[in-house]
Design an enzyme around this catalytic site. Structure first.
Site, PDB file in Angstrom:
ATOM      1  N   LEU A 137      58.054 -39.713  17.611  1.00  9.55           N
ATOM      2  CA  LEU A 137      56.866 -38.728  17.138  1.00  9.55           C
ATOM      3  C   LEU A 137      55.796 -39.875  15.731  1.00  9.55           C
ATOM      4  O   LEU A 137      56.240 -39.757  15.069  1.00  9.55           O
ATOM      5  CB  LEU A 137      56.802 -37.407  16.618  1.00  9.55           C
ATOM      6  CG  LEU A 137      56.926 -36.342  17.830  1.00  9.55           C
ATOM      7  CD1 LEU A 137      57.603 -35.238  17.454  1.00  9.55           C
ATOM      8  CD2 LEU A 137      56.092 -36.033  19.175  1.00  9.55           C
TER       9      LEU A 137
ATOM     10  N   ASP B 150      44.250 -47.482  20.826  1.00  2.00           N
ATOM     11  CA  ASP B 150      44.482 -49.210  20.939  1.00  2.00           C
ATOM     12  C   ASP B 150      44.384 -49.799  21.663  1.00  2.00           C
ATOM     13  O   ASP B 150      44.551 -50.779  22.516  1.00  2.00           O
ATOM     14  CB  ASP B 150      46.136 -49.335  19.466  1.00  2.00           C
ATOM     15  CG  ASP B 150      45.945 -49.340  17.749  1.00  2.00           C
ATOM     16  OD1 ASP B 150      44.545 -48.990  18.127  1.00  2.00           O
ATOM     17  OD2 ASP B 150      46.566 -49.701  17.522  1.00  2.00           O
TER      18      ASP B 150
ATOM     19  N   GLY C  75      43.217 -59.994   7.754  1.00  2.44           N
ATOM     20  CA  GLY C  75      43.083 -58.668   7.993  1.00  2.44           C
ATOM     21  C   GLY C  75      43.654 -57.882   7.039  1.00  2.44           C
ATOM     22  O   GLY C  75      44.521 -58.281   6.198  1.00  2.44           O
TER      23      GLY C  75
ATOM     24  N   GLY D 108      47.068 -59.858  14.332  1.00  8.00           N
ATOM     25  CA  GLY D 108      46.861 -58.521  15.236  1.00  8.00           C
ATOM     26  C   GLY D 108      47.515 -58.515  16.193  1.00  8.00           C
ATOM     27  O   GLY D 108      48.834 -58.279  16.139  1.00  8.00           O
TER      28      GLY D 108
ATOM     29  N   HIS E 171      28.548 -37.232 -13.504  1.00  7.23           N
ATOM     30  CA  HIS E 171      28.807 -38.117 -15.089  1.00  7.23           C
ATOM     31  C   HIS E 171      29.929 -37.666 -15.641  1.00  7.23           C
ATOM     32  O   HIS E 171      29.281 -36.415 -16.235  1.00  7.23           O
ATOM     33  CB  HIS E 171      27.412 -38.905 -15.028  1.00  7.23           C
ATOM     34  CG  HIS E 171      27.600 -39.711 -16.660  1.00  7.23           C
ATOM     35  ND1 HIS E 171      27.902 -40.578 -16.559  1.00  7.23           N
ATOM     36  CD2 HIS E 171      27.805 -39.787 -17.499  1.00  7.23           C
ATOM     37  CE1 HIS E 171      27.733 -41.736 -17.338  1.00  7.23           C
ATOM     38  NE2 HIS E 171      27.442 -40.697 -18.250  1.00  7.23           N
TER      39      HIS E 171
ATOM     40  N   CYS F 222      51.019 -45.356  13.652  1.00  6.43           N
ATOM     41  CA  CYS F 222      50.474 -45.029  12.580  1.00  6.43           C
ATOM     42  C   CYS F 222      51.286 -43.786  10.954  1.00  6.43           C
ATOM     43  O   CYS F 222      52.104 -44.279  10.175  1.00  6.43           O
ATOM     44  CB  CYS F 222      49.253 -43.882  12.306  1.00  6.43           C
ATOM     45  SG  CYS F 222      48.441 -43.765  11.342  1.00  6.43           S
TER      46      CYS F 222
ATOM     47  N   LYS G 281      51.205 -47.434   2.874  1.00  7.96           N
ATOM     48  CA  LYS G 281      49.818 -47.079   1.760  1.00  7.96           C
ATOM     49  C   LYS G 281      51.320 -45.802   0.295  1.00  7.96           C
ATOM     50  O   LYS G 281      50.701 -46.170  -0.353  1.00  7.96           O
ATOM     51  CB  LYS G 281      49.822 -45.669   2.472  1.00  7.96           C
ATOM     52  CG  LYS G 281      48.886 -46.134   3.450  1.00  7.96           C
ATOM     53  CD  LYS G 281      47.773 -47.186   3.098  1.00  7.96           C
ATOM     54  CE  LYS G 281      46.975 -48.615   4.280  1.00  7.96           C
ATOM     55  NZ  LYS G 281      47.787 -48.821   5.221  1.00  7.96           N
TER      56      LYS G 281
END
Length: 460
Positions: A36, A306, A174, A265, A439, A40, A49
């Site tokens: 699942l 994709d 990329g 790619g 700020h 990604c 990440k």
């Protein structure tokens, strides 16, 4: 068994489509051949990440003296870094599984194939009928034009390297190529990037490319633009000898590396789906042809993510999924504006951009106003110890349309959202300049850049 909708693939396109369909009352099933979450969740956005977060922290700890904090010894454990990334993946997979169960979606594991009109088989035996079908099979890494060798990996293989390479060569600059280049550089590898185009991130604004190139060179990363791999030879000592050709001068450079990472790619995953059995048309590049609401040339057959032409991005795939399902059941969703899609690269400094580059805006015939603001002049950036980078804004001189925004610096992958919403609301510089930003903050740099575009700069 009959379903109102069957979705093939459970990535950020597939599972989002299935959940939205179930919310709207459709009897829905998902067919997934492996895990699942798709690329990604399993090998792309999420685990990479996680690696980059570890690299950022390692980098920060090594420079903690600038914050008045002395750290005696900083040690990196690659095995633990990889284990953390897999743990995060497993937790999120359980979350997707929970959502599928919560929405009463039938989860079918196996390989789906369209065998005849309104019917698929799974693993060439179990048959399921449908009123609507969404193909969300995603994409796979493009292969290099070289025979496979043991130390040539793609993004998936790179997630499984259990040692810190002494030297690694990355083909392509990329998002994937740059993120892995940053990661391996921080953990101690000697990194080389080979890019056939004249600049890193070929689709980015030229000033962004120049800035990340300058930063990477400062970090010791070797950049070979206008270059291509001419020959690869695997050696007995398990390293690889590579000949790299300069496409302008035709001169050659030979290097020996421990690993090669191909980041050139992805290609759509459409083979063995049985598309030919119902006459679904493909583009010359192998993507499934769709209309603006993702219906193929065959009624009730859809494709998203994709596997269709366009952006190979998780957030695009999920948005397409919702629009596709809503249109399918007769709602009238607003079609996706592909000129307002954010592109984010999670290196340090981060990169984010949306809309037209300066070159593209001029080529479109716009008369433009351009403003920039460097993080080196921003109080919050100095506080954070992260002063690399800038914000660049591009406006149409005549009507004030926000044509594009290009950012490089710490935290810009979060900052870009303000621009996306503003552009979606057709905001002009007037509305932004009339809005008070806090700020010190990073996002006040957007106001500063706009002021610069209109000759109102205070702080530069």
């Amino acid at each position: 068994m009959h379903f109102d909708l069957i979705v093939i693939g459970s990535g950020p396109a597939g599972y989002v489509a299935a959940i939205r369909a179930a919310q709207l009352g459709l009897k829905t099933a998902i067919v997934e051949k492996t895990k699942l979450g798709g690329v990604c969740l399993n090998w792309g956005c999420i685990p990479t990440k996680s690696l980059l977060k570890s690299a950022n922290l390692f980098q920060l700890l090594k420079t903690s003296n600038q914050f008045g904090i002395k750290v005696q010894k900083v040690e990196l454990n690659l095995e633990n870094i990889l284990a953390r990334s897999r743990k995060i993946v497993e937790e999120l997979q359980k979350g997707v599984e929970f959502l599928i169960k919560k929405n009463d979606i039938k989860l079918i594991y196996g390989t789906a194939k369209i065998c005849k009109e309104n019917t698929i088989t799974v693993n060439n035996k179990n048959k399921y009928q449908f009123s609507n079908l969404i193909i969300a099979t995603g994409a796979k890494p493009k292969p290099l034009d070289f025979p496979p060798i043991p130390n040539l990996v793609n993004y998936k293989g790179a997630m499984s390297i259990r040692e810190i390479p002494k030297k690694i060569l990355i083909i392509g600059s990329g998002a994937i190529g740059l993120e892995f280049a940053y990661f391996y550089n921080v953990i101690g590898s000697n990194v080389i990037i080979v890019e056939k185009n004249s600049q890193l991130l070929p689709n980015a604004d030229k000033e962004i490319s120049l800035e990340i190139s300058k930063t990477f060179k400062k970090k010791g990363i070797k950049l070979l633009t206008n270059s291509s791999i001419k020959e690869i030879k695997y050696l007995k000592d398990k390293t690889t000898k590579i000949e790299i050709e300069d496409l302008k001068t035709k001169s050659s450079l030979r290097v020996k590396v421990d690993y090669l990472l191909s980041a050139i790619g992805v290609a759509p995953y459409t083979k063995n789906l049985g598309l030919e059995n119902v006459g679904i048309k493909l583009t010359k590049n192998g993507h499934i042809k769709v209309n603006e609401y993702y219906e193929t040339n065959r009624k009730n057959y859809y494709a998203i993510g994709d596997v269709i032409p366009g952006f190979s991005l998780a957030h695009v795939a999920s948005h397409e999924a919702k629009l596709c399902v809503e249109k399918m059941i007769g709602l009238n969703p607003k079609k996706l504006n592909y000129n307002n899609i954010p592109m984010c690269i999670y290196t340090n400094p981060e990169i984010a951009f949306v809309g037209y580059s300066e070159k593209e805006a001029l080529e479109k015939g716009f008369e433009i106003k351009v403003g920039k603001f460097p993080f080196s002049a921003l109080g919050k950036a100095k506080i954070n110890g992260e002063t690399e980078g800038f914000i660049k804004v591009i406006f149409d001189k005549k009507y004030g349309e926000w044509l594009g925004c290009h950012m490089i610096g710490k935290g810009v992958t979060e900052l870009i959202t303000e621009v996306i919403i503003a552009r979606n609301l057709e905001t002009t510089p007037i509305e932004v300049l009339e809005s008070t930003h806090p700020h010190p903050s990073i996002n006040e740099s957007i106001v500063e850049a706009i002021e610069n575009a209109y000759g109102k700069s205070i702080h530069i």
